[in-house]
Enzyme design. Structure first.
Site, short mmCIF file in Angstrom:
data_model
loop_
_atom_site.label_atom_id
_atom_site.label_comp_id
_atom_site.label_asym_id
_atom_site.label_seq_id
_atom_site.Cartn_x
_atom_site.Cartn_y
_atom_site.Cartn_z
N GLU A 16 0.94 -1.48 -0.04
CA GLU A 16 0.04 -0.16 -0.05
C GLU A 16 0.60 0.87 0.85
OE1 GLU A 16 -3.67 1.75 2.74
OE2 GLU A 16 -3.14 -0.26 2.67
N ASP B 133 0.05 5.26 0.65
CA ASP B 133 -0.97 6.67 0.80
C ASP B 133 -0.83 7.62 1.57
OD1 ASP B 133 -2.20 3.68 1.71
OD2 ASP B 133 -1.97 3.73 4.56
N GLU C 158 -3.16 10.85 3.32
CA GLU C 158 -4.18 11.02 3.72
C GLU C 158 -4.25 12.54 4.42
OE1 GLU C 158 -5.83 7.25 5.77
OE2 GLU C 158 -3.61 7.08 7.09
N HIS D 172 -0.87 13.22 5.96
CA HIS D 172 -0.51 11.96 6.52
C HIS D 172 0.27 10.96 5.26
CE1 HIS D 172 -0.38 8.65 9.41
NE2 HIS D 172 -0.78 7.59 8.87
N THR D 173 1.68 10.65 5.28
CA THR D 173 2.04 9.14 4.54
C THR D 173 2.03 8.27 4.79
OG1 THR D 173 4.03 10.28 4.13
CG2 THR D 173 2.47 10.90 2.64
N ASN D 174 2.09 7.23 4.13
CA ASN D 174 2.68 5.39 4.52
C ASN D 174 3.07 4.56 3.55
OD1 ASN D 174 3.25 3.47 6.37
ND2 ASN D 174 1.30 3.49 7.56
N ASN E 258 3.89 0.92 9.07
CA ASN E 258 4.23 1.58 10.38
C ASN E 258 4.99 2.25 9.63
OD1 ASN E 258 2.54 0.65 12.98
ND2 ASN E 258 3.29 -1.25 12.63
N ARG E 259 5.56 3.33 8.62
CA ARG E 259 6.25 4.35 8.16
C ARG E 259 5.94 5.17 7.71
NH1 ARG E 259 6.99 -0.85 5.23
NH2 ARG E 259 8.34 -2.17 5.78
N GLU E 260 4.80 5.70 9.04
CA GLU E 260 4.92 7.48 8.71
C GLU E 260 5.51 8.27 8.49
OE1 GLU E 260 3.90 5.10 11.11
OE2 GLU E 260 1.75 4.50 11.28
N ASP F 138 -12.25 10.11 15.86
CA ASP F 138 -11.45 9.57 16.99
C ASP F 138 -9.63 9.32 17.51
OD1 ASP F 138 -11.61 7.67 14.80
OD2 ASP F 138 -11.29 6.34 16.16
N ARG G 107 9.21 5.22 19.60
CA ARG G 107 8.68 4.11 19.34
C ARG G 107 9.55 3.30 19.44
NH1 ARG G 107 5.66 5.29 14.00
NH2 ARG G 107 4.32 3.58 13.59
#
Length: 287
Positions: A106, A108, A110, A123-125, A133-135, A199, A276
């Protein structure tokens, strides 16, 4: 967030090149009837102007979305989007490529809405073999709700390049040599959706969607996708018909632009999040 530098000193030839490229993309878009299916949201997803324009809307009852009829395996993908205007807090406009299954790949984009007057968060991934988990997150250096802007992915055997108005903001390099899977074997469809995520989307979920501002609407035009097989290239427009994307990496000028964006507008990078990853960043971050 104010930039510490500008493009005022760019060579005129480079500026002219960007202007010509932008005009070509604007003049030769694909047709949404031919290229996409409206997948959910009922009347909230619409194709208009003979297939030249598509809109997604979100209200309290539902969001909406679409996906490409075709799957793509490597290529250059361009889409012009005008994002939800005004108070867009709680909304997410997702635009991404994805394969299917538990080991899916994928890529991304966003766009996380915000209170009126505050910047959107881009936001990219990247997912490979089901692992994300590569944001990386960015503010944009313009108001993405006033006009259409072009969001692009160059996806080849060497790297994945995320671009905004032809400015690179992120590069994910092929790191198979150090054991990191790279998305090059699974064909992906293009997806987009507008939905409620209050949320988590705006300030970690502290700011909720103001439904008195509904319906929220994002608009799309001038889609272009180019893929090549062997020496034959196909494209939904004539803008990128030479297959240059197949070996595209960043030259010195593009690297300077990438650094400009990352220095002034990047607000999160997983590669530097030591809380993280206390044992050290993921291996692809070393490249």
């Amino acid at each position: 967030m104010a930039a510490s530098s500008s493009y005022s000193g760019l060579p005129m030839l480079l500026l002219l090149t960007l202007v010509v490229l932008s005009s070509l993309m604007a003049a030769h878009g694909g047709n949404f009837y031919q290229d996409f299916d409206l997948t959910w949201g009922d009347h909230r997803a619409k194709i208009m102007n003979g297939g030249q324009l598509l809109s997604l809307s979100l209200d309290r009852a539902s969001g909406s979305g679409f996906r490409s009829k075709r799957e793509y395996l490597l290529g250059r993908i361009d889409m012009q989007i005008k994002l939800v205007a005004g108070n867009s807090a709680g909304t997410v406009t997702a635009y991404y490529l994805s394969s299917q299954g538990p080991t899916h790949d994928e890529i991304d984009f966003e766009f996380l809405g915000n209170l009126s007057g505050d910047p959107y968060v881009l936001h990219t991934n990247v997912f490979t073999q089901g692992k994300g988990n590569r944001e990386q997150q960015f503010y944009l250096w313009f108001d993405p709700t006033k006009n259409f802007h072009t969001y692009s992915v160059v996806w080849n055997q060497l790297n994945i390049i995320f671009l905004v108005d032809n400015t690179p903001i992120r590069v994910f390099k092929n790191a198979e040599s150090i054991g990191v899977p790279f998305p090059k074997n699974q064909a992906m469809r293009i997806y987009s959706s507008l939905w409620n995520a209050d949320d988590w989307a705006t300030q970690g979920g502290r700011v909720k969607t103001d439904w008195t501002k509904a319906p929220f609407t994002a608009t799309y035009k001038n889609f272009n996708a180019q893929t090549c097989s062997g020496t034959s290239c196909t494209s939904s427009s004539s803008s990128f018909s030479d297959g240059a994307w197949k070996s595209q990496q960043l030259d010195a000028y593009s690297l300077r632009r990438l650094r400009w964006v990352q220095k002034n507008y990047m607000i999160y990078n997983y590669c530097t999040d030591l809380k993280r990853f206390p044992q050290g960043p993921p291996p692809e971050c070393r490249l």
